[in-house]
Each structure stands twice: as C-alpha cells, then as structure tokens.
Motif scaffolding. Structure first.
Motif, PDB file in Angstrom:
ATOM      1  N   SER A 204       0.862  -1.195   0.000  1.00 56.76           N
ATOM      2  CA  SER A 204       0.000   0.000   0.000  1.00 56.76           C
ATOM      3  C   SER A 204       0.897   1.243   0.000  1.00 56.76           C
ATOM      4  O   SER A 204       1.053   1.903  -1.020  1.00 56.76           O
ATOM      5  CB  SER A 204      -0.949  -0.024   1.191  1.00 56.76           C
ATOM      6  N   ALA A 206       4.064   0.848   0.601  1.00 60.43           N
ATOM      7  CA  ALA A 206       5.322   0.185   0.195  1.00 60.43           C
ATOM      8  C   ALA A 206       6.403   0.235   1.272  1.00 60.43           C
ATOM      9  O   ALA A 206       7.521  -0.224   1.045  1.00 60.43           O
ATOM     10  CB  ALA A 206       5.870   0.724  -1.121  1.00 60.43           C
ATOM     11  N   THR A 208       6.514  -1.559   4.020  1.00 60.03           N
ATOM     12  CA  THR A 208       6.832  -2.936   4.421  1.00 60.03           C
ATOM     13  C   THR A 208       7.724  -3.600   3.382  1.00 60.03           C
ATOM     14  O   THR A 208       8.792  -4.138   3.710  1.00 60.03           O
ATOM     15  CB  THR A 208       5.537  -3.767   4.586  1.00 60.03           C
ATOM     16  N   SER A 291      -5.505  -7.929   3.319  1.00 60.61           N
ATOM     17  CA  SER A 291      -4.198  -8.021   2.647  1.00 60.61           C
ATOM     18  C   SER A 291      -3.596  -9.415   2.821  1.00 60.61           C
ATOM     19  O   SER A 291      -2.893  -9.905   1.928  1.00 60.61           O
ATOM     20  CB  SER A 291      -3.236  -6.948   3.150  1.00 60.61           C
TER      21      SER A 291
HETATM   22  C1  PLP Z   1      -3.719  -4.700   6.704  1.00 64.35           C
HETATM   23  C2  PLP Z   1      -2.592  -4.103   5.938  1.00 64.35           C
HETATM   24  N1  PLP Z   1      -1.841  -4.889   5.168  1.00 64.35           N
HETATM   25  C3  PLP Z   1      -0.846  -4.414   4.420  1.00 64.35           C
HETATM   26  C4  PLP Z   1      -0.544  -3.070   4.407  1.00 64.35           C
HETATM   27  C5  PLP Z   1       0.541  -2.588   3.479  1.00 64.35           C
HETATM   28  O1  PLP Z   1       1.652  -2.144   4.137  1.00 64.35           O
HETATM   29  P1  PLP Z   1       2.500  -0.934   3.545  1.00 64.35           P
HETATM   30  O2  PLP Z   1       1.660   0.301   3.740  1.00 64.35           O
HETATM   31  O3  PLP Z   1       3.732  -0.921   4.343  1.00 64.35           O
HETATM   32  O4  PLP Z   1       2.733  -1.201   2.096  1.00 64.35           O
HETATM   33  C6  PLP Z   1      -1.296  -2.210   5.202  1.00 64.35           C
HETATM   34  C7  PLP Z   1      -1.049  -0.789   5.197  1.00 64.35           C
HETATM   35  O5  PLP Z   1      -1.795   0.015   5.686  1.00 64.35           O
HETATM   36  C8  PLP Z   1      -2.340  -2.735   5.990  1.00 64.35           C
HETATM   37  O6  PLP Z   1      -3.109  -1.949   6.771  1.00 64.35           O
END
Ligand code: PLP
Length: 339
Positions: A204, A206, A208, A291
């Motif tokens: 989302s 990025a 992570t 996710s």
């Molecule tokens: C449930 C969930 N999974 C995955 C992500 C993705 O993580 P990132 O924002 O680090 O890409 C988010 C981000 O808000 C999330 O809330």
C-alpha cells in the motif's frame, strides 16, 4: 518526572493520560519503553501442496497490525531528532491500521493526534479512533481516481498549515517506515529462517516491502520478493478503479516503492481476496484481514510458476486480523456486490 495525570475525560472518550511537559529526550525515552511491547511475531506452517508455506502473524502486534511497527519507529525517530516534542500534534491520513497504532502510541506518550479518515474505514476502527482522539477528521469527497486518498492528503496539508506545532508522519514517504521493517520485521524473519525462496508482501505505502525486501535480499541473495497488489490500484501501473478492501493497493504510486527490491508483481481481484480470506479461516484456522487473503490468493495463483520440485520455502505476512472485516470480506451479502 512527575506522575502522570488525567487531562481529559469527556464525550465518552477514554481519558487521555499525559505526563507533565518534558523535554524531547523525555519523549524519546517514553517512546523507547514501547519497544518492550513490540515483541517478535510468530510464524506458523500452513499445509500446502508443493511448498513449505509459512504465515508470519503480524496481527499479534500490540494494537493489532503490522502498522504498529512503522508507527512506533516513525515516532521514535522523530522524537530522537527533536522533530516532535510534548506540544506536537501528530497528523496523519490513514484508512485504519496506521491511525489506530498512532492513536494508541501517541496517547500513551501524551501527544495529541488528529487522524484523517474516509468512509471506507471499518466501523470498528472509526469507533476506536473516536474513543481515543479528541478530533477525528473524516473526508467524504472522492478524488479523480474514485478513491479518497488524494482528498485525505489535501486535508492533511490544510490541517498542518492551520494547527500549531503540527507534525505529519507521512507514512507514504517516510523512510523511517522502511527502516522500521528493515530493523524489526525483516530482522525477525532472518532470525527465524535458515533459507527462504519466495516472500509475498501486500503493498500500500510500500514501507513494508521496501524494508523487508532490502534486508532479505542481503541475507538470502536468491530470495524472490513478490509484490501483491489489488486490481484497481495504480501502484504498478494498473487502471484506477473503485476498490473496497483497505490495506492493500493505492490510488497513488507511493514514494517508498522506489526503495523496494521486487522480482515480480501479482494483482488480485477483490473477489479472490474474499475467497482466500475465507479459505484461510476454513482450511487453516487463520482469521485474518484483506491483505493477508490477497497475499494467500497470490501464492495460490503463483504456485505453478515456482519450482515445486524443490519444495520451496514460501512466506507471507498476515498483516491484521479479520475482526475489522466481518461486515465486508466475511459477509457473503457484501461480497456479492463486488464487480
Ligand atoms: C492490513 C494491511 N496490510 C498491508 C498493508 C501494506 O503495508 P505498507 O503500507 O507498508 O505497504 C497495510 C497498510 O496500511 C495494511 O493496513
């Protein structure tokens, strides 16, 4: 340091407990104490033909999601640099997990926090934020992609310009989020696995995938990092379309994406996410959010492209629990409305 005092307890909100004004280093020390609650999350094996599949249970984090790590690290780093102090009001746009983590952690250390949310937020998260934060700003207008992100970001800009001592944590472009996953999430994976062949990560902001991929590529030079997106997201150049499941996908290309080391991308339709979330519950006893299901759907689709003769070791992250998705992903009537 004097004893904490109850500053506010009105309108049904939880009381805000804050310490007497302290120096920035006092704030950094209080934030450092949070480190004790962010323990390594477990990984569990899941039965899957042709591979050794593991799920890392990020919902075990103290506020309930993987975003706890970025929220903690961003606040800690900002406090160490003196960018936030006791009089700071933290402002952020979030559709759920990041706002929940910031709300809990800022409250714990006595900072104010204004989350900017949109109508896609789950009822449970909205209630949580309204209980804790004196001010919650909810935007209603869709942007030109059909989503709310651009409207939320405009609101953040406005609030930062009009709120004294405002600090925008900027989860979309904050390198401290990348460092959080490099230092915490990925370090745990490296400690837990002798070898890894493929890792599937929902994207989302990025943060992570950037932090995890960088460290894993150092430790396991041959590991393949598969980015998982949702159809209707523009992160990897897709056509923008209305999306309904928060946490994965975006209506902008996140700045942090350029820091990620990605080998391949899989884009999943939301109806496949729904099916995968239910399969994780039904078949593996994991009650996880959108996710996680999207990543699981990607693994199933990708399985035929992996060298199954070697029984590859495959990992995905379960970023949050299914509770906030009971009225959506886990509601059969809701799911039939997906295009
Ligand atoms: C449930 C969930 N999974 C995955 C992500 C993705 O993580 P990132 O924002 O680090 O890409 C988010 C981000 O808000 C999330 O809330």
């Amino acid at each position: 340091m004097r004893a904490a005092s109850v500053l506010e307890a009105d309108e049904g909100r939880l009381p805000v407990v804050a310490s007497e004004p302290q120096s920035a280093s006092g704030l950094a020390t209080r934030l450092e104490l949070l480190r004790n609650t962010l323990r390594p999350t477990p990984h569990v094996p899941l039965a899957m033909e042709g591979m050794n599949l593991f799920a890392k249970l990020e919902y075990v984090n103290p506020v309930g999601s993987i975003k706890d790590r970025a929220a903690y690290w961003i606040l800690k780093r900002a406090a160490e640099r003196g960018e936030i102090r006791d009089e700071t009001t933290v402002i952020e746009s979030s559709s759920g997990n990041f706002a929940a983590a910031l709300a809990a952690f800022t409250r714990l250390v006595g900072l104010r926090f204004i989350p900017v949310i949109d109508p896609n937020i789950s009822g449970a998260y909205e209630s949580f934020l309204r209980r804790i934060c004196p001010t919650v700003v909810k935007v209603e207008k869709r942007d030109d992609t059909g989503g709310f992100l651009k409207t939320r970001l405009q609101m953040v800009k406005h609030l930062c310009a009009t709120t004294p001592n405002a600090y925008w944590t900027n989860q979309y472009g904050n390198l401290d989020a990348v460092e959080a996953h490099y230092e915490l999430t990925a370090a745990e994976i490296c400690a837990d696995f002798e070898s890894l062949d493929s890792v599937f990560i929902g994207v989302s902001t990025a943060g992570t995938i950037a932090g995890v991929s960088r460290r894993l590529k150092e430790r396991y030079p041959k590991v393949r990092i598969i980015a998982v997106d949702t159809e209707g997201s523009v992160i990897f150049g897709g056509t923008p379309r209305k999306r309904h499941i928060p946490g994965v996908g975006s209506s902008i290309v996140p700045q942090l994406l350029s820091h990620a080391k990605i080998d391949d991308v899989v884009s999943i339709h939301e109806s496949d996410t729904v099916e995968a979330c239910r399969a994780l519950l039904r078949t593996h006893g994991l009650f996880v959010g959108g996710s996680s299901g999207t990543a699981f759907a990607a693994i199933k689709r990708y399985a035929s492209r992996m060298a199954v003769s070697n029984r590859p070791t495959v990992l995905f992250l379960c970023a949050d629990r299914g509770t906030a998705y009971l009225d959506t992903v886990f509601d059969p009537a809701w799911a039939t409305r997906l295009e």
